[in-house]
Design a protein around this motif. Structure first.
Motif: not given
Length: 388
Positions: A91-98, A113-120, A129-133, A166-174
């Protein structure tokens, strides 16, 4: 199906604008951009022709740092939470998110991570993908993070995270000052993860080492990090020096003072800044109390604070709000705003070859905005997911 949108101010990317133009979409991809004078030749073969009536047509906004919305927290790891966020941000014009995660135990993180990995097949914006902060962050700048789970990095844990996601961990903050972090950053980059510096007590020298190891940017610049002091140069100093790294910015005038936003804009420019919301589950909800990262938080308008301490607790803004406020504070052009809200986040999410720009062959992720950046319609991969 062919869709032709014409009579629009087309903002293709950070450099190209067609003051009055058209975009042709077919089978989920952008086929062509053209000036308005050429659209009639394409209209006969289109299944849908839309007169944009002078609205701004941009790539879909991309939020690479959002924890939740519409009363759902992505830390649940449930598809329902991703679906709620997907609908809300569209609704904000956002078409993709992490899907951004706060710190929990290692065992719980693997479950999430296992739960979100299969979200489609989400109903609105796509989850890139997923961002682990965390969890390898500094207790000195933990902010809302649960200190019980902050620790030095483990290559074994990282491998377990990668496998669970399953390859969907795309960003990590360290936090780069933690023992063994250089090796962790290198291993994460080799595993296809974009590494961001944040929640850190790093010196500028620590930041430089992290950059050499492969770190690509800074998580919510200024917030939850050591600052720029003239005899004690910290993470912020490093951010100004490491010109090859991008920097997230919460441009709500609350997390960072507008004067500092303007100074940062002047020195970083549109090529380095990445607009984010850092929104939590109170986004899109009535004012009230919420539990976020295990803390009692209160939302008032677009701001959220921890009740006990008054500390900022993420935000309740949308990406279009971030774009509008950045424009108001710094006088950015529409192209510059698209660079910061579409092009740069797509790069950090490793999706720049298909998202973040309007060009032939790119995903048909589009948004129509009025001059105040209120979203009128959102298209994700050729499918209208929101119309106002």
């Amino acid at each position: 199906m062919k869709t032709l949108i014409h009579n629009a101010q087309v903002i293709a990317d950070g450099f190209r604008e067609i003051p009055c133009g058209a975009v042709l979409v077919e089978e989920g991809k952008i086929v062509a951009l053209m000036p308005e004078a050429e659209w009639t030749a394409q209209a006969e073969n289109a299944d849908e022709v839309i007169d944009a009536e002078g609205l701004r047509l941009t790539p879909g906004l991309i939020d690479i740092h959002i924890h939740g919305a519409a009363g759902e927290d992505l830390i649940s790891g449930k598809a329902e939470a991703a679906e709620a966020v997907s609908r809300n941000v569209a609704m904000d014009g956002c078409t993709a998110f992490m899907a951004s995660l706060t710190v929990v135990s290692h065992e719980r993180l693997l479950e999430i991570l296992r739960g979100l990995a299969i979200v489609t097949d989400l109903p609105g914006a796509a989850m890139l993908g997923i961002h682990s902060e965390g969890p390898y962050l500094s207790p000195d700048y933990k902010a809302l993070m649960d200190e019980r789970y902050l620790r030095d990095p483990s290559l074994k844990e990282l491998q377990e995270m990668v496998e669970a996601a399953q390859g969907r961990l795309k960003v990590m903050t360290v936090a780069p000052e933690r023992k063994g972090m250089d090796g962790l950053i290198q291993a994460a980059v080799q595993a296809g993860i974009t590494v961001m510096v944040g929640h850190t007590n790093a010196t500028s020298a620590d930041v430089h080492r992290a950059s050499l190891a492969g770190a690509a940017g800074f998580t919510h610049l200024y917030n939850a990090m050591s600052q720029h002091l003239h005899r004690d140069p910290g993470t912020v100093t490093g951010a100004f020096l490491e010109e090859g790294m991008k920097a997230e910015l919460i441009a709500d005038g609350f997390h960072v003072d507008p004067e500092v936003v303007r100074m940062t804009w002047k020195h970083f420019g549109p090529q380095r800044l990445v607009l984010i919301t850092d929104a939590m589950l109170g986004k899109g909800m009535p004012d009230g109390d919420f539990e976020f990262s295990g803390l009692h938080c209160r939302k008032h308008g677009q701001h959220v604070q921890v009740v006990e301490t008054g500390r900022r607790a993420g935000s309740a803004i949308g990406m279009n709000d971030a774009v509008r406020m950045m424009g108001e504070m710094c006088g950015c052009t529409p192209c510059e705003l698209v660079q910061m809200a579409c092009v740069n986040p797509a790069f950090l999410a490793q999706a720049e070859n298909r998202k973040g720009r309007l060009a032939a062959g790119m995903d048909a992720d589009l948004a129509l905005f009025d001059k105040q950046w209120q979203c009128r319609a959102t298209m994700v991969e050729g499918r209208w997911v929101y119309r106002r």
